[in-house]
Each structure stands twice: as C-alpha cells, then as structure tokens.
Design a protein around this motif. Structure first.
Motif, PDB file in Angstrom:
ATOM      1  N   GLY A 126      50.904  12.777  62.832  1.00 45.62           N
ATOM      2  CA  GLY A 126      49.589  12.578  62.883  1.00 45.62           C
ATOM      3  C   GLY A 126      49.479  11.097  63.260  1.00 45.62           C
ATOM      4  O   GLY A 126      50.241  10.456  63.509  1.00 45.62           O
ATOM      5  N   GLY A 127      48.146  10.619  62.756  1.00 41.74           N
ATOM      6  CA  GLY A 127      48.004   9.166  63.030  1.00 41.74           C
ATOM      7  C   GLY A 127      47.323   8.996  64.462  1.00 41.74           C
ATOM      8  O   GLY A 127      46.802   8.007  64.837  1.00 41.74           O
ATOM      9  N   ALA A 143      48.833  16.938  61.145  1.00 45.79           N
ATOM     10  CA  ALA A 143      48.116  16.457  59.853  1.00 45.79           C
ATOM     11  C   ALA A 143      47.125  15.361  60.593  1.00 45.79           C
ATOM     12  O   ALA A 143      47.443  14.386  61.252  1.00 45.79           O
ATOM     13  CB  ALA A 143      48.941  15.860  58.933  1.00 45.79           C
ATOM     14  N   TRP A 144      45.731  15.405  59.953  1.00 46.86           N
ATOM     15  CA  TRP A 144      44.898  14.166  60.228  1.00 46.86           C
ATOM     16  C   TRP A 144      44.615  13.701  59.087  1.00 46.86           C
ATOM     17  O   TRP A 144      44.147  14.577  57.842  1.00 46.86           O
ATOM     18  CB  TRP A 144      43.708  14.877  60.891  1.00 46.86           C
ATOM     19  CG  TRP A 144      42.176  14.153  60.920  1.00 46.86           C
ATOM     20  CD1 TRP A 144      42.083  12.954  61.692  1.00 46.86           C
ATOM     21  CD2 TRP A 144      40.998  14.289  60.616  1.00 46.86           C
ATOM     22  NE1 TRP A 144      41.124  12.143  61.489  1.00 46.86           N
ATOM     23  CE2 TRP A 144      40.326  13.158  60.909  1.00 46.86           C
ATOM     24  CE3 TRP A 144      40.591  15.218  59.529  1.00 46.86           C
ATOM     25  CZ2 TRP A 144      39.073  13.098  60.141  1.00 46.86           C
ATOM     26  CZ3 TRP A 144      39.256  15.074  59.292  1.00 46.86           C
ATOM     27  CH2 TRP A 144      38.426  14.075  59.536  1.00 46.86           C
ATOM     28  N   GLY A 145      44.305  12.258  59.088  1.00 43.12           N
ATOM     29  CA  GLY A 145      43.562  11.703  57.889  1.00 43.12           C
ATOM     30  C   GLY A 145      43.418  10.207  57.909  1.00 43.12           C
ATOM     31  O   GLY A 145      43.493   9.614  59.176  1.00 43.12           O
ATOM     32  N   THR A 158      43.775   6.157  55.915  1.00 40.82           N
ATOM     33  CA  THR A 158      43.829   5.248  54.691  1.00 40.82           C
ATOM     34  C   THR A 158      43.103   5.637  53.506  1.00 40.82           C
ATOM     35  O   THR A 158      43.461   5.749  52.479  1.00 40.82           O
ATOM     36  CB  THR A 158      44.097   3.796  54.976  1.00 40.82           C
ATOM     37  OG1 THR A 158      44.914   3.579  56.135  1.00 40.82           O
ATOM     38  CG2 THR A 158      44.223   2.939  53.970  1.00 40.82           C
ATOM     39  N   GLU A 159      41.728   6.037  53.903  1.00 48.35           N
ATOM     40  CA  GLU A 159      40.665   5.920  52.911  1.00 48.35           C
ATOM     41  C   GLU A 159      40.781   7.207  52.407  1.00 48.35           C
ATOM     42  O   GLU A 159      39.931   7.896  51.586  1.00 48.35           O
ATOM     43  CB  GLU A 159      39.220   5.934  53.734  1.00 48.35           C
ATOM     44  CG  GLU A 159      38.973   4.377  53.958  1.00 48.35           C
ATOM     45  CD  GLU A 159      39.397   4.059  55.634  1.00 48.35           C
ATOM     46  OE1 GLU A 159      40.457   4.854  56.085  1.00 48.35           O
ATOM     47  OE2 GLU A 159      38.704   3.254  56.126  1.00 48.35           O
ATOM     48  N   LEU A 214      39.457  16.949  66.606  1.00 53.06           N
ATOM     49  CA  LEU A 214      39.193  15.548  66.843  1.00 53.06           C
ATOM     50  C   LEU A 214      38.658  15.599  68.441  1.00 53.06           C
ATOM     51  O   LEU A 214      39.197  15.960  69.302  1.00 53.06           O
ATOM     52  CB  LEU A 214      40.012  14.580  66.690  1.00 53.06           C
ATOM     53  CG  LEU A 214      39.642  13.840  65.403  1.00 53.06           C
ATOM     54  CD1 LEU A 214      39.713  14.565  64.225  1.00 53.06           C
ATOM     55  CD2 LEU A 214      40.418  12.581  65.092  1.00 53.06           C
TER      56      LEU A 214
END
Ligand code: AMP
Length: 540
Positions: free
Chosen positions: A302-303, A324-326, A328-329, A430
């Motif tokens: 991810g990232g 995976a997607w995400g 820091t928040e 995305l």
C-alpha cells in the motif's frame, strides 16, 4: 423503564496487550537485524520486562501523562519497547520520520513539545544537524552497534536499569493519547495526528480479522514499512495483540537483505510500499532458486497504487499481495483488497481486476464519495468523487487543531484528498489525488514547497511541480518551468540551486521548460492539465 446495558466499562488500553505477552507468548521471538547485519534475538518475555522498565524509568525521570517522547529509530526491538513502554506510562509515543529534513524534524519535535528523544546510535549524525534547534531534556541512545555511547547522551541500556520490574500501570483512559505521527501538509508545515489507546487497540483488532490481514499467533511478521511511518501500518501492535513473532529489518531495506530475512525467519506476512516489492521482484527474477520463503507468504502492499504486473509476478513466486489503502490520519488501515467469496467464480483476469482496486473498507470505517460541493455521489463504479472517511481510528482533528478548514467536512468526515470510485459491491478504486504532493518510495514530497523555491531562481518566471509515474519510486517530481525572456535553464541548474534547501530525494529529477503554465480562470496552476500532458513521460 428502558433496559440498560449490564456490560463492564473495560478500557481498551495498551497495558492489556503488554501483559498478554508475559502470560501467553513469553517464548515467542522478536528478531532484529542490527546495523552490522547480524541478527539480535530476544522474546516477548524479555520485551515485556524491558518495556515495563522503560515505562518506569520514564516516570522516574519526570515524563508526565500526555507528554511526547520522540523516537528516531529503525524497526527493531528497541523501537518496539518504546512503542509499548511510552504509552503504558501515560506518555505519547512520537515516532519521527528520519527521512524528513533536519529543519522539519526540529519543527515537529518542537511542535509536539517533546522533551525526551530515544535515538539509534547510527542516527546521531542526523541529530547533530538539528540539535541546536530543539530543547530536549534527555537524549537516550540505543547502542545498536555495540559501541560505547558518548557520555553527553544517556545509554538506553543504563536507562532501563533505572526502571523497576514491578512498575505498576497508572490509570489511563482509553481515549487518552498513546502515539502521534506527523503527516505532510500540502502547503506549510507537517500536521500531527494523535492516536488514542482505544483507536490503537481497535485498529489492531480489526487488522487481525481473518478477512482483513488475518494476522495470527502463527504468523511471522516483517513490517518493512518503517515504524516511523504511520506506525508501521499498525503491524507492531497487531503482532503484540495476537502474539505473532516479529522479524524486524533494522536499517537494511534492500531486496537481498529482506529476502535473506524472509528465508532465515520463514516470514509469513510482510508489508511495504510498491517500491520495495519492485526491487524484490527484480532480485527474485534474477536468481529464481536462491531463496526459499514460507509457503504462501502474504505481503501487504500500500502507500501507493499497486500495478497488476506486481500481483501477477508475486503469485508466481507463491507470495500473495494484499493491497491496502489508508493514510496516517486513518490508523492507517481503511480498506483491504480481498476478493469476496461471492465473487469467487470470477475468471482469473477479473480477479486481478478486483485485486488492483484498493478494496473494501474495514468494519466501522464508513466511506462516502462527494463532489466539489460536498454532494454525495453514487456507488456505481463509474462516478469519481472525493473520498471521505469516518471511523473509530480516523482522526477528527490535527494536533493543535491546525488545518481543520481544509481537512474536515462540516459534518465531521475526514477529507482524504484521494479521488475514487466505489462499485456496487463496495470496492473502492482510487483514480486520482487532489492533494498537491508527490509520493516517492513511500515518502511525501511537497510540490508547493519545491515550486516556491524554484521560483526564487533569478531566471525563473513560473514553476509547477507535478508527480509523474516512475517504475522504481512510484512517483518522482517533474518541474515544469517558464523562464524569463532570453534566459535558459537546465535540470542541473535547478538541482544545484535547490541543493541544501531540501533533502536529496526531494530534488526534481527533470526540468521541462515550457512557454506557459496552463491556468484556471482564477489564475491557479492547472496541475491536472499538466499531469495529463506529462502522463506518458519517460524518465531517462
Ligand atoms: P500516508 O499518510 O503517508 O500513509 O499516505 C496516505 C496516502 O497514500 C493516501 O491518502 C493515498 O494518497 C496514498 N495511498 C495509500 N495507499 C494507497 C493505495 N493502496 N493505492 C494508492 N494510493 C495509496
């Protein structure tokens, strides 16, 4: 009379995780690769003991509840002890990204108000570059190289001796702060995200679910993603929660070192940005019979977007990529790209088409897509909108309430800055990014900061920096400039001009001189138009 719940109000705090290490997983190993490449081996019983000693020593030395303790460390046992020892005594673990410029590091240490820094001995040269700009009471040095720590600092091993084995946990509310990470602001300074004990524990439980990452006590986990970037995607806490063995790579993130570690420890689950896996793919293809990894090893990638070619290549090596997607928040995990059982009869190509999407949101993560006016858009798999999130491990604000106006909707959703489509099955894909940043090898580069600096060059009239896809680094910055009349400029001129103002990896790899930068009706640079114009750019 209404019926009231009779359940206990039991706090979700990290001390429970620490105690489980001693009770249930004392002999499970934690292996760390040291700077000299040898492997340091310990086990959770020892980690438990040292964690409590660290907590006790910090308390004795006056660190108060809610105060930040900064770390500048690679992934290893010492960082894991700080991950646990700081929050259980009420402190806030502030993991500092060692890839930031010394100026930004000093800024965020001051902004967080940290008084203590725990640092790897091999990173002291970095500290030297900002030490005059911070006011720390104590700098604790982890002697990874085995060399004696200079007497102006505190040796971490001596520091642990100050602590007591029978440290008793202070009362901590599950909503108290446990850790913090800074994330790049599009303009201006980095912003702090502060995790609570509750958000950290819930994130770990969600990550352990079979239909997310399925981390279990039988796993051997290697987070390649640094413990200073979004909490190594939560994997340190999840491994502790379930009692999984950890094999930590230290500063050695090259393909060969990682493959050696995967082989020697028979790692079953690893995680990192696509750049890492591109390098591993090349190494494996060059020497197909050199390494023997654990059967059906899983890799969380991810990232940045994961190309289909990477999924296909790793399937051939019996290493399964899970996207995976995400951010820091968001703890950071927001979605995981698994193929639902109800879609299991899709043909092979359709399954890949499903896996390259960012996936399904984790339970309790709500998502919506909205247009520029904030109007919700349909989940039809065709309409793109700005992704907004809510959930128990999604931040509701930034430290000191900075940046609230751009980052949160009026009704309290986090604006991710990512543009996506969602299909009727719930798969998030995305398609673009509204945040004006470049993500290179997993780390952010602020295009706005670069533009401002480049426009300080005496021969430059205008400059726009855009992210352009790169085969190794995912993205690299391309500077598009307009020069003053009769002037000429080269990539080297700009790089030399920027040298010293930014870390090396921020410098644009190429400079394109054009006659005019396309602008919106309000005179802003039309970055979307530029990105479109340079989407087929080939790096030399
Ligand atoms: P960070 O806060 O540094 O972890 O960066 C979070 C951002 O990285 C997201 O908002 C996305 O722009 C990008 N990102 C994370 N995961 C993915 C992914 N799987 N695919 C595409 N972009 C991603």
């Amino acid at each position: 009379m209404s019926i009231k719940s009779t359940m206990m109000d039991y706090p979700l705090t990290l001390s429970t995780l620490v105690e489980r290490l001693k009770t249930y997983y004392p002999r499970v190993e934690v292996v760390s690769r040291l700077p000299d490449k040898t492997l340091h081996r310990t086990h959770y019983l020892d980690i438990h003991k040292r964690t409590k000693r660290l907590a006790s020593a910090l308390t004795k030395r006056g660190v108060k509840k809610g105060e930040g303790v900064a770390t500048l460390m690679w992934n290893h046992y010492g960082h894991l002890e700080a991950y646990l020892g700081v929050p259980i005594m009420g402190g806030v673990l502030h993991t500092v990204n060692l890839r930031l410029s010394p100026k930004d590091i000093a800024y965020i240490i001051n902004h967080a108000g940290d008084k203590v820094l725990i640092i790897d001995d091999i990173l002291l040269p970095l500290y030297e570059q900002f030490k005059d700009d911070v006011a720390l009471d104590e700098v604790i040095v982890v002697p990874l190289t085995g060399e004696k720590v200079n007497s102006e600092y505190t040796d971490y091993e001596d520091y642990l001796k100050l602590g007591d084995d029978d440290f008793s946990y202070p009362i901590i509310d599950e909503n108290d702060a446990a850790g913090m990470c800074y994330t790049s602001g599009t303009t201006g300074r980095p912003k702090g995200v502060v995790y609570s004990h509750r958000s950290t524990v819930l994130h770990a439980m969600a990550e352990a679910m079979v239909d997310t990452l399925g981390v279990s006590q039988s796993d051997v986990v290697t987070p390649v993603v640094p413990m200073f970037h979004a909490n190594a995607w939560g994997l340190s806490y999840t491994s502790v929660l379930v009692g999984a063995k950890q094999a930590l790579p230290g500063p050695h993130l090259d393909a060969e070192s990682l493959m050696d570690l995967y082989q020697s420890e028979q790692v079953t689950l690893s995680a990192g940005v696509p750049t890492i896996w591109m390098a591993i793919k090349t190494a494996r293809e060059a020497e197909p019979n050199r390494w023997k990894t654990a059967p059906n090893m899983r890799m969380v990638v991810g990232g940045a977007a994961v190309p289909e070619s990477l999924f296909r290549a790793f399937d051939k090596f019996d290493m399964t990529i899970i996207q995976a997607w995400g951010m820091t928040e968001t703890g950071p995990l927001a979605t995981v790209g698994i193929v639902k059982e109800s879609l299991s009869d899709l043909d092979e190509d359709a399954k890949y088409a499903c896996r390259i999407k960012q996936g399904l949101t984790l339970p309790f993560i709500d998502i919506r897509i909205v247009d520029e006016e904030g109007v919700e858009l349909p989940w039809d798999g065709k309409t793109s909108g700005n992704a907004e999130l809510k959930g128990p491990w999604v931040t509701a604000a930034y430290h000191k309430n900075e940046g609230a106006e751009d980052s949160f909707s009026e009704d309290g959703w986090l604006k991710t800055g990512d543009v996506c489509q969602i299909d009727q099955e719930g798969y998030v894909k995305l398609t673009d990014r509204t945040k004006d940043l470049v993500k290179s090898g997993g780390e952010w580069i602020s295009s706005v900061d670069l533009e401002n600096a480049i426009m300080g060059h005496p021969d430059v009239l205008e400059a726009a920096v855009i992210a352009v896809a790169h085969p190794k680094w995912d993205e690299r910055p391309l500077a598009v400039v307009v020069v003053k009349e009769d002037k000429q400029i080269t990539t080297d001129d700009i790089r030399q001009f920027l040298d010293g103002k930014f870390t090396k990896m921020w410098l644009p790899d190429a400079v394109e001189v054009i006659a005019e930068i396309p602008k919106t009706s309000t005179g802003k640079f039309m970055k979307m138009a530029l990105r479109e114009q340079y989407k087929n750019w080939v790096w030399e």
